[in-house]
Design an enzyme around this catalytic site. Structure first.
Site, PDB file in Angstrom:
ATOM      1  N   ARG A 165       0.867  -1.176   0.000  1.00 53.63           N
ATOM      2  CA  ARG A 165       0.000   0.000   0.000  1.00 53.63           C
ATOM      3  C   ARG A 165       0.907   1.230   0.000  1.00 53.63           C
ATOM      4  O   ARG A 165       2.074   1.166   0.406  1.00 53.63           O
ATOM      5  CB  ARG A 165      -0.895   0.031   1.236  1.00 53.63           C
ATOM      6  N   LYS A 189      -2.288  -1.802   7.806  1.00 56.59           N
ATOM      7  CA  LYS A 189      -3.429  -1.172   8.466  1.00 56.59           C
ATOM      8  C   LYS A 189      -3.468  -1.552   9.940  1.00 56.59           C
ATOM      9  O   LYS A 189      -3.232  -2.696  10.294  1.00 56.59           O
ATOM     10  CB  LYS A 189      -4.729  -1.613   7.792  1.00 56.59           C
ATOM     11  N   HIS A 269      -2.509   1.987  -6.028  1.00 58.06           N
ATOM     12  CA  HIS A 269      -3.185   0.762  -5.601  1.00 58.06           C
ATOM     13  C   HIS A 269      -3.409  -0.189  -6.777  1.00 58.06           C
ATOM     14  O   HIS A 269      -3.566  -1.393  -6.576  1.00 58.06           O
ATOM     15  CB  HIS A 269      -4.519   1.102  -4.937  1.00 58.06           C
ATOM     16  N   ARG A 272      -0.745  -2.672  -6.754  1.00 53.28           N
ATOM     17  CA  ARG A 272      -0.992  -3.710  -5.743  1.00 53.28           C
ATOM     18  C   ARG A 272      -2.023  -4.714  -6.272  1.00 53.28           C
ATOM     19  O   ARG A 272      -1.860  -5.928  -6.096  1.00 53.28           O
ATOM     20  CB  ARG A 272      -1.488  -3.038  -4.460  1.00 53.28           C
ATOM     21  N   HIS A 295      -4.150  -9.081   4.176  1.00 55.43           N
ATOM     22  CA  HIS A 295      -5.603  -9.057   4.380  1.00 55.43           C
ATOM     23  C   HIS A 295      -5.962  -9.839   5.639  1.00 55.43           C
ATOM     24  O   HIS A 295      -5.475 -10.951   5.844  1.00 55.43           O
ATOM     25  CB  HIS A 295      -6.321  -9.693   3.185  1.00 55.43           C
ATOM     26  N   TYR A 304      -9.946 -11.081  -6.003  1.00 59.33           N
ATOM     27  CA  TYR A 304      -9.033 -11.223  -7.134  1.00 59.33           C
ATOM     28  C   TYR A 304      -9.279 -12.501  -7.923  1.00 59.33           C
ATOM     29  O   TYR A 304      -8.847 -12.605  -9.075  1.00 59.33           O
ATOM     30  CB  TYR A 304      -7.580 -11.183  -6.645  1.00 59.33           C
TER      31      TYR A 304
END
Length: 326
Positions: A165, A189, A269, A272, A295, A304
């Site tokens: 990110r 995150k 992004h 990514r 994630h 994806y």
């Protein structure tokens, strides 16, 4: 305590106790300010005065005002968390959001750059710097431009080669890079730490930047920051957005129109997204890709697989001799 005061306490809880990122906290702050203001117009200021009908009416209002399903979904998540916090913190006793259904956001497949276009984007020639008229190669200005070229190449290689990110890229320090072990320590995150491999073109570009680029940009204010601006400070998100957009323009990569009808250039992004998609197309396990992306849930990574299935269909239609027979 009224709702506005409770909102401030909740935002403090998100930042201090939950360790939420500034982006998450800012989003929740905006969503909840809108919610509290709406309730105040209905003369509802006490936490225990909020009824389920008030919440559902507010959500319907967002829909009527044209908010996207994804934005409404985020607002509902913020409102749920806010009311759970107030009950847990004994600010109120009622929970009007119990079993509140969230609107289902439509499936949005992220933009992906093809392998061929990605190779063109990262081509060495796109980052080469030549002297301007009257500019001497030994001048500090020229040396800084060369250093920025090495930095930009390394940043794009890491965004795509490691699936980072923007905030993770900007937050990298030299001490979080372990080139001998071919690893990066990344803080994602919620300050969650993960380790991702760095090898091949990404590692090579980073080594060149560390050897020939960063020393030129370094200043007393640099600290341990890995990627530096021309002023020697840590690179900003805005600068990375600009670098990626300019690189995309040089490579002729088309970008979709935004909500305002304008094209805002290649987004970091997207690199990514391309990283994840190309891994799955190459046969990588979904759980491995989940780990690499950081994630929390594999359901996020499964997005994806929709792209991967689209790719498989295109390959099938192109390759099978009887695919187009009706």
């Amino acid at each position: 305590m009224n709702l506005d005061q409770a909102r401030e306490d909740f935002l403090g809880y998100l930042t201090i106790e939950r360790g939420s990122s500034s982006n998450t906290t800012d989003s929740y702050a905006r969503d909840l300010q809108r919610y509290v203001d709406h309730l105040a117009k209905q003369n509802i200021t006490a936490p225990d005065a909020v009824k389920r009908a008030d919440v559902t009416t507010y959500i319907a209002t967002l829909s009527d005002e044209g908010y996207a399903a994804r934005s409404i979904d985020r607002a509902v998540s913020a409102i749920r968390s806010f009311h759970r916090f107030m009950v847990a913190d004994q600010i109120c006793e009622t929970l009007p959001t119990a079993d509140l259904p969230a609107p289902k956001a439509p499936l949005h497949l992220p933009d992906v750059v093809s392998r061929v276009r990605m190779a063109h984007l990262l081509d060495e020639q796109n980052f080469k710097v030549v002297p301007r008229p009257g500019e001497k190669e030994e001048s500090l200005r020229f040396r800084k431009r060369v250093a920025c070229g090495l930095r930009d190449k390394a940043m794009l290689e890491l965004l795509y080669g490691c699936g980072l990110r923007v905030s993770e890229l900007c937050g990298l320090d030299r001490r979080t890079v372990f080139l001998e072990d071919e690893l990066l320590r990344v803080f994602g995150k919620g300050s969650k730490e993960r380790v991702v491999p760095i090898m091949g073109a990404a590692a090579r570009a980073l080594v060149r930047y560390l050897q020939d680029g960063r020393p030129v940009l370094e200043a007393s204010r640099s600290g341990d920051a890995l990627f530096l601006s021309t002023r020697g400070t840590r690179i900003t998100r805005q600068a990375v957005f600009s670098v990626v957009a300019q690189a995309g323009e040089r490579a002729g990569i088309p970008t979709p129109e935004g909500a305002d009808g304008k094209r805002h250039g290649l987004h970091p992004h997207t690199l990514r997204h391309s990283f994840a998609t190309h891994l799955l197309e190459g046969g990588a396990d979904l759980r491995v890709v989940q780990e690499l992306l950081g994630h929390a849930s594999v359901s996020t990574t499964q997005l994806y697989t929709h792209i991967d299935r689209t790719h498989l269909r295109e390959v099938y239609l192109e390759a099978h001799p009887r695919a187009h027979i009706r």
